[in-house]
Write an enzyme that holds these catalytic residues in place. Structure first.
Site, PDB file in Angstrom:
ATOM      1  N   GLY A  89       0.833  -1.204   0.000  1.00 38.33           N
ATOM      2  CA  GLY A  89       0.000   0.000   0.000  1.00 38.33           C
ATOM      3  C   GLY A  89       0.858   1.240   0.000  1.00 38.33           C
ATOM      4  O   GLY A  89       2.086   1.146   0.014  1.00 38.33           O
TER       5      GLY A  89
ATOM      6  N   GLU B  30       0.207   0.667  -6.286  1.00 36.04           N
ATOM      7  CA  GLU B  30       1.079   0.330  -5.162  1.00 36.04           C
ATOM      8  C   GLU B  30       1.347  -1.176  -5.119  1.00 36.04           C
ATOM      9  O   GLU B  30       2.458  -1.616  -4.853  1.00 36.04           O
ATOM     10  CB  GLU B  30       0.446   0.785  -3.837  1.00 36.04           C
ATOM     11  CG  GLU B  30       0.443   2.293  -3.635  1.00 36.04           C
ATOM     12  CD  GLU B  30       1.837   2.830  -3.264  1.00 36.04           C
ATOM     13  OE1 GLU B  30       2.745   2.030  -2.989  1.00 36.04           O
ATOM     14  OE2 GLU B  30       2.005   4.065  -3.270  1.00 36.04           O
TER      15      GLU B  30
ATOM     16  N   ASP C 254      -3.523   7.635  15.736  1.00 37.04           N
ATOM     17  CA  ASP C 254      -2.104   7.337  15.906  1.00 37.04           C
ATOM     18  C   ASP C 254      -1.665   6.132  15.077  1.00 37.04           C
ATOM     19  O   ASP C 254      -0.687   5.482  15.385  1.00 37.04           O
ATOM     20  CB  ASP C 254      -1.825   7.054  17.382  1.00 37.04           C
ATOM     21  CG  ASP C 254      -2.697   5.918  17.893  1.00 37.04           C
ATOM     22  OD1 ASP C 254      -3.560   5.419  17.138  1.00 37.04           O
ATOM     23  OD2 ASP C 254      -2.515   5.506  19.055  1.00 37.04           O
TER      24      ASP C 254
ATOM     25  N   GLU D 121      11.195  -6.685  -0.088  1.00 40.01           N
ATOM     26  CA  GLU D 121      10.930  -8.082  -0.420  1.00 40.01           C
ATOM     27  C   GLU D 121       9.415  -8.258  -0.454  1.00 40.01           C
ATOM     28  O   GLU D 121       8.689  -7.583   0.259  1.00 40.01           O
ATOM     29  CB  GLU D 121      11.529  -8.963   0.689  1.00 40.01           C
ATOM     30  CG  GLU D 121      11.491 -10.459   0.434  1.00 40.01           C
ATOM     31  CD  GLU D 121      12.054 -11.244   1.633  1.00 40.01           C
ATOM     32  OE1 GLU D 121      12.609 -10.606   2.554  1.00 40.01           O
ATOM     33  OE2 GLU D 121      11.922 -12.474   1.637  1.00 40.01           O
TER      34      GLU D 121
END
Lengths: 216, 216
Positions: A44, A60, A82, A113
């Site tokens: 992402g 992505e 958060d 990876e």
DNA sequence: TCAAAAGTGTTCTTGATACACCCATGC
DNA sequence: GCATGGGTGTATCAAGAACACTTTTGA
């Protein structure tokens, strides 16, 4: 933590499942950069101004893992204040379903990876990706019988036994052979092909395909 | 249109339904400022950095219409590239359910006016709010029998006939009295109260309440 | 001829639907 | 006493669940 006022960044994350015939697998990338450098995470990243969320998810995914896939289904926005140590980032998550053997994994950009993990052996994940993964699993389970979604994990031609293994794996419970076949055929989602298995040491199974969706 | 690169703004919009005992109503605000000044729109606005999406939805709703409500359910992200003429804005939509008679409408900020509309007499809406509204309706219909969602449109005490009118209105089809009662009671979502109607010119109906959810 | 998986029907149970009459209350 | 809406039970139907044996194929 301090939030720069008026700025909320938007990202996408992909929960990509694969099926090997035996087990459900999850596609993860190992982060090359901070934060959480070295940790495993869902593919992402940030959305760019000129692309839709689905496009961003596809981009992505392809950049980080080499997997080409139009994101299949939106599974929700993740917005805990958060959740990203860099600041305020809201992420919209997507569910993707592929056959691992169709994918050539390749990592670029901020992925060190890319790898498939057995779903019951997933390592600790960066950000709140553990929660996103849980939602992805739940969604897959819920959607199993309400559409052709799950069948995307199978190839172009599959036997009903293949499909049953898949449904059992996702549902987490064994299913009765006869009831499963009746039910799956009754949905009209699959159509029989002429071809059968060749060279198996037992009666050759008929192949089926996912019926082309009515909307094209 | 040109997109400033790297900037995607994040907004929320609220599809707020009310029920009068007869009809489903939708809460709209009339926009005081461009774009779409003067047009009716769903309450909503930009997310600030230090707040969650739900918090933003609650804040915008309260600012623009005076309605106090914790957003009930996320219904998806709307991300068409050209949905907002000001630039690239992605909006996460929420479903809200209230009793109109509990609400004191008051418009402030960039709303010139706030009003309830009969759901079958909704004017043309700004942005892509028409599409958002459709998704909200669909979600409400789908969720009707899978949880206590719909019952939020009723008060603290309601008769089963009230509930039936509501379910009929949302579902768009008449329901059989006996089957409806059996089914609703079987869900365990409602509990009978001691109180009954007073002063009605017919047999007094028993009141029911939405059962407090098991998670507190 | 054996091992291994494919394939197939019927009974039972359960949940959904259709349907009609008596009850309580205020006027 | 009548008009108005509240309240109840049963018979039927359809979908889902339980259940065991025969067929095909390669080795």
């Amino acid at each position: 933590m301090v939030f720069p006022r008026g700025i909320v960044s938007l990202a996408v994350d992909c929960v990509v499942f694969g099926f090997t015939g035996e087990r459900l697998r999850l596609l993860l990338i190992r982060r090359a950069v901070a934060p959480f450098a070295g940790m495993w995470a869902l593919p992402g990243g940030f959305v760019e101004a000129g692309e839709t969320l689905r496009a961003a998810a596809g981009r992505e995914l392809s950049e980080e893992s080499g997997v080409a896939l139009a994101a299949v289904e939106e599974i929700g926005a993740f917005d805990a204040l958060d959740r990203d140590p860099r600041g305020r980032v809201v992420s919209v998550a997507f569910l993707g379903l592929v056959r691992p053997e169709d994918c050539v994994l390749a990592s670029r950009c901020d992925a060190a990876e890319a790898r498939w993990f057995d779903l019951d052996a997933v390592p600790a994940l960066a950000f709140d990706h553990g929660a996103i993964l849980r939602r992805g699993r739940d969604r897959l389970r819920d959607a199993l019988w309400s559409g052709p979604l799950g069948l995307r994990l199978l190839g172009d031609a599959f036997t009903l036994t293949d499909a049953q293994r898949l449904y059992e794996t996702i549902g987490g419970a064994p299913l009765d052979v006869r009831n499963f076949r009746k039910r799956l055929l009754a949905t009209g989602l699959v159509v029989p092909l002429a071809a059968r298995q060749r060279g198996v040491a037992h009666r050759a199974a008929r192949y089926y395909a996912c019926r082309p969706s009515p909307s094209g």
